[in-house]
Motif scaffolding. Structure first.
Motif, PDB file in Angstrom:
ATOM      1  N   ILE A 122      -2.731  17.965  -9.963  1.00 48.00           N
ATOM      2  CA  ILE A 122      -4.059  18.750  -9.412  1.00 48.00           C
ATOM      3  C   ILE A 122      -3.461  20.310  -9.112  1.00 48.00           C
ATOM      4  O   ILE A 122      -3.807  21.080  -9.364  1.00 48.00           O
ATOM      5  CB  ILE A 122      -4.546  18.060  -8.129  1.00 48.00           C
ATOM      6  CG1 ILE A 122      -5.445  17.000  -8.645  1.00 48.00           C
ATOM      7  CG2 ILE A 122      -5.298  19.173  -7.518  1.00 48.00           C
ATOM      8  CD1 ILE A 122      -5.920  16.126  -7.494  1.00 48.00           C
ATOM      9  N   PHE A 124       1.315   7.121  -6.753  1.00 47.43           N
ATOM     10  CA  PHE A 124      -0.016   7.630  -7.228  1.00 47.43           C
ATOM     11  C   PHE A 124      -0.288   9.045  -6.430  1.00 47.43           C
ATOM     12  O   PHE A 124      -0.602   9.874  -7.359  1.00 47.43           O
ATOM     13  CB  PHE A 124      -1.131   6.787  -6.557  1.00 47.43           C
ATOM     14  CG  PHE A 124      -2.307   7.235  -6.764  1.00 47.43           C
ATOM     15  CD1 PHE A 124      -3.043   7.476  -7.894  1.00 47.43           C
ATOM     16  CD2 PHE A 124      -3.047   7.500  -5.514  1.00 47.43           C
ATOM     17  CE1 PHE A 124      -4.270   8.159  -8.206  1.00 47.43           C
ATOM     18  CE2 PHE A 124      -4.271   8.105  -5.546  1.00 47.43           C
ATOM     19  CZ  PHE A 124      -5.055   8.242  -6.843  1.00 47.43           C
ATOM     20  N   GLY A 125      -0.020   9.241  -5.374  1.00 48.15           N
ATOM     21  CA  GLY A 125      -0.370  10.361  -4.660  1.00 48.15           C
ATOM     22  C   GLY A 125       0.556  11.470  -5.242  1.00 48.15           C
ATOM     23  O   GLY A 125       0.258  12.822  -5.449  1.00 48.15           O
ATOM     24  N   ASN A 126       1.956  11.264  -5.425  1.00 45.88           N
ATOM     25  CA  ASN A 126       2.984  12.286  -6.004  1.00 45.88           C
ATOM     26  C   ASN A 126       2.456  12.855  -7.130  1.00 45.88           C
ATOM     27  O   ASN A 126       2.265  13.887  -7.640  1.00 45.88           O
ATOM     28  CB  ASN A 126       4.326  11.854  -5.992  1.00 45.88           C
ATOM     29  CG  ASN A 126       5.090  11.960  -4.736  1.00 45.88           C
ATOM     30  OD1 ASN A 126       5.307  13.158  -4.437  1.00 45.88           O
ATOM     31  ND2 ASN A 126       5.110  10.886  -3.860  1.00 45.88           N
ATOM     32  N   GLN A 169      10.712  10.056  -7.851  1.00 44.58           N
ATOM     33  CA  GLN A 169       9.523   8.957  -7.749  1.00 44.58           C
ATOM     34  C   GLN A 169       9.742   7.690  -8.441  1.00 44.58           C
ATOM     35  O   GLN A 169       9.516   6.727  -7.731  1.00 44.58           O
ATOM     36  CB  GLN A 169       8.136   9.414  -7.805  1.00 44.58           C
ATOM     37  CG  GLN A 169       7.739  10.450  -6.971  1.00 44.58           C
ATOM     38  CD  GLN A 169       7.944  10.237  -5.473  1.00 44.58           C
ATOM     39  OE1 GLN A 169       7.635   8.941  -5.046  1.00 44.58           O
ATOM     40  NE2 GLN A 169       8.527  11.013  -4.587  1.00 44.58           N
ATOM     41  N   PHE A 203       0.651   3.918  -3.319  1.00 49.21           N
ATOM     42  CA  PHE A 203       0.093   5.140  -2.750  1.00 49.21           C
ATOM     43  C   PHE A 203       1.056   6.193  -2.872  1.00 49.21           C
ATOM     44  O   PHE A 203       0.566   7.243  -3.469  1.00 49.21           O
ATOM     45  CB  PHE A 203      -0.708   4.987  -1.456  1.00 49.21           C
ATOM     46  CG  PHE A 203      -1.955   4.602  -1.612  1.00 49.21           C
ATOM     47  CD1 PHE A 203      -3.160   5.460  -1.506  1.00 49.21           C
ATOM     48  CD2 PHE A 203      -2.211   3.317  -1.774  1.00 49.21           C
ATOM     49  CE1 PHE A 203      -4.333   4.883  -1.511  1.00 49.21           C
ATOM     50  CE2 PHE A 203      -3.465   2.840  -1.704  1.00 49.21           C
ATOM     51  CZ  PHE A 203      -4.591   3.693  -1.618  1.00 49.21           C
ATOM     52  N   ARG A 204       2.302   6.149  -2.879  1.00 44.58           N
ATOM     53  CA  ARG A 204       3.310   7.195  -2.724  1.00 44.58           C
ATOM     54  C   ARG A 204       3.240   7.715  -4.285  1.00 44.58           C
ATOM     55  O   ARG A 204       3.346   8.969  -4.359  1.00 44.58           O
ATOM     56  CB  ARG A 204       4.436   6.646  -2.313  1.00 44.58           C
ATOM     57  CG  ARG A 204       5.673   7.694  -2.181  1.00 44.58           C
ATOM     58  CD  ARG A 204       7.051   7.166  -1.758  1.00 44.58           C
ATOM     59  NE  ARG A 204       6.907   6.671  -0.389  1.00 44.58           N
ATOM     60  CZ  ARG A 204       7.170   5.311   0.146  1.00 44.58           C
ATOM     61  NH1 ARG A 204       7.672   4.633  -0.773  1.00 44.58           N
ATOM     62  NH2 ARG A 204       6.959   5.208   1.341  1.00 44.58           N
ATOM     63  N   VAL A 224       0.875  -1.209  -0.087  1.00 42.15           N
ATOM     64  CA  VAL A 224       0.135   0.168  -0.164  1.00 42.15           C
ATOM     65  C   VAL A 224       0.778   1.291   0.093  1.00 42.15           C
ATOM     66  O   VAL A 224       0.489   2.273  -0.540  1.00 42.15           O
ATOM     67  CB  VAL A 224      -0.744  -0.003   1.114  1.00 42.15           C
ATOM     68  CG1 VAL A 224      -1.568   1.331   1.418  1.00 42.15           C
ATOM     69  CG2 VAL A 224      -1.847  -1.244   1.112  1.00 42.15           C
ATOM     70  N   SER A 225       2.010   1.337   0.700  1.00 42.53           N
ATOM     71  CA  SER A 225       2.755   2.595   0.913  1.00 42.53           C
ATOM     72  C   SER A 225       3.437   2.708  -0.353  1.00 42.53           C
ATOM     73  O   SER A 225       3.243   3.835  -0.758  1.00 42.53           O
ATOM     74  CB  SER A 225       3.668   2.470   2.077  1.00 42.53           C
ATOM     75  OG  SER A 225       5.026   1.976   1.754  1.00 42.53           O
ATOM     76  N   GLY A 285      -1.207  14.584  -6.935  1.00 34.95           N
ATOM     77  CA  GLY A 285      -0.976  15.691  -6.662  1.00 34.95           C
ATOM     78  C   GLY A 285      -0.447  16.752  -7.486  1.00 34.95           C
ATOM     79  O   GLY A 285      -0.887  17.835  -7.399  1.00 34.95           O
TER      80      GLY A 285
END
Lengths: 82, 224
Positions: free
Chosen positions: B177, B169-171, B207, B166-167, B162-163, B174
């Motif tokens: 956005i 994907f979120g970077n 990343q 999600f790291r 998960v970590s 974000g």
């Protein structure tokens, strides 16, 4: 205009998104600062290893950033899904 | 501001089941696979002692990642695993970089891509562990140091997947956005190109590297 239950839920979700992002950004900020400061000290002590230290620093910062990213994901879920 | 929460999808019905395919992710993934194919053909066609530009670039990249793998996994396993790690790195690098071209979406902006890669890394790491240590030692390691810590160890292994996914994907999500919001505020003047360079090139490269290195480290932890 009357405030209904759906409006309250929406307001709470938006408020929660803001709070999650705000509090979630504290930890990564402190962590990345510590990592960057330590890397600067290490480069000052041993300038020849600057490339390796910079690489390690960037990886460490990206890892310590992950809690902030989780709070971003939670905030996005609260805004777009709830 | 309209483009934030939107996912372009192909929806079709098959025998009462509703099937949704994320069209942008699929198309971009195929495009990137095509680009990698073109790159490898350019790099390996006409190999010479004095390398041309494409061959030189690919030798630099592959040599660097091979050194990284041999450092982390040791001589034998590093040589066995570096093609995988190299492919992962090049794929993620192109995935994150393609967002700087207008009208192109990063496939890593979709959680399906990153979670898929994370689960792939999970199965590779644990498959390697079973292969190296044997099933019995592998299972008994979960009951160390005390047997009732077993659930915690299992949850710890699952949290890694998960970590890591999600790291990434979120970077990327974000970043995109923030680019949309700032472009809306600044009417597309001056700031957005720098943001594209920062989030697309800089954060994307870091990343991709972090994802690759963490996959490598998870494999290395299981081998030791």
């Amino acid at each position: 205009m009357e405030i209904t239950g759906a409006d309250l839920i929406r307001a709470a979700a938006l408020l929660g998104a803001g709070l999650s992002m705000g509090f979630g950004a504290i930890g990564p900020g402190v962590g990345e600062g510590i990592v960057g400061g330590s890397a600067c000290e290490a480069i000052g002590r041993n300038p020849r290893e600057a490339g390796l230290l910079t690489r390690t620093m960037l990886v460490g910062q990206a890892v310590s950033e992950s809690t902030g990213i989780y709070s971003l994901v939670v905030a996005l879920l609260l805004i777009f899904v709830v | 501001m309209e483009g934030i929460g939107k996912v372009s999808q192909w929806v079709f019905h098959l025998g009462g089941m509703r099937i949704e395919l994320n069209s942008a992710t699929l198309l971009m993934t195929w495009l990137i696979m095509g680009l990698i194919l073109v790159f490898t053909v350019l790099a390996t066609r006409r190999r010479e002692m004095v390398p041309g530009p494409w061959q030189h670039l690919s030798e630099l990249l592959v040599g660097w990642i091979k050194d990284l793998c041999v450092d982390a996994l040791g001589e034998q396993w590093g040589k066995r695993y570096y093609p995988l790690i190299c492919a992962l790195f090049i794929f993620l690098l192109l995935c994150n970089w393609i967002g700087i071209i207008p009208y192109m979406d990063e496939p890593t902006k979709d959680l399906n891509t990153t979670l898929g890669l994370g689960i792939m890394g999970f199965f590779i790491a644990h498959g390697t562990a079973i292969w190296v240590k044997g099933p019995k030692t592998y299972i008994t390691e979960y009951f160390k140091p005390i047997f009732f810590l077993m659930p915690l160890n299992v949850v710890g292994e699952l949290a890694k997947v998960v970590s890591i996914s999600f790291r990434l994907f979120g970077n990327i999500m974000g970043g995109s956005i923030i680019i949309i919001v700032v472009s809306y505020l600044a009417y597309g003047l001056i700031l957005p190109p720098f943001l594209y360079a920062f989030f697309g090139l800089f954060v994307g490269t870091i990343q991709a590297f972090v994802f690759t290195v963490l996959t490598l480290v998870y494999i290395a932890v299981q081998i030791r």
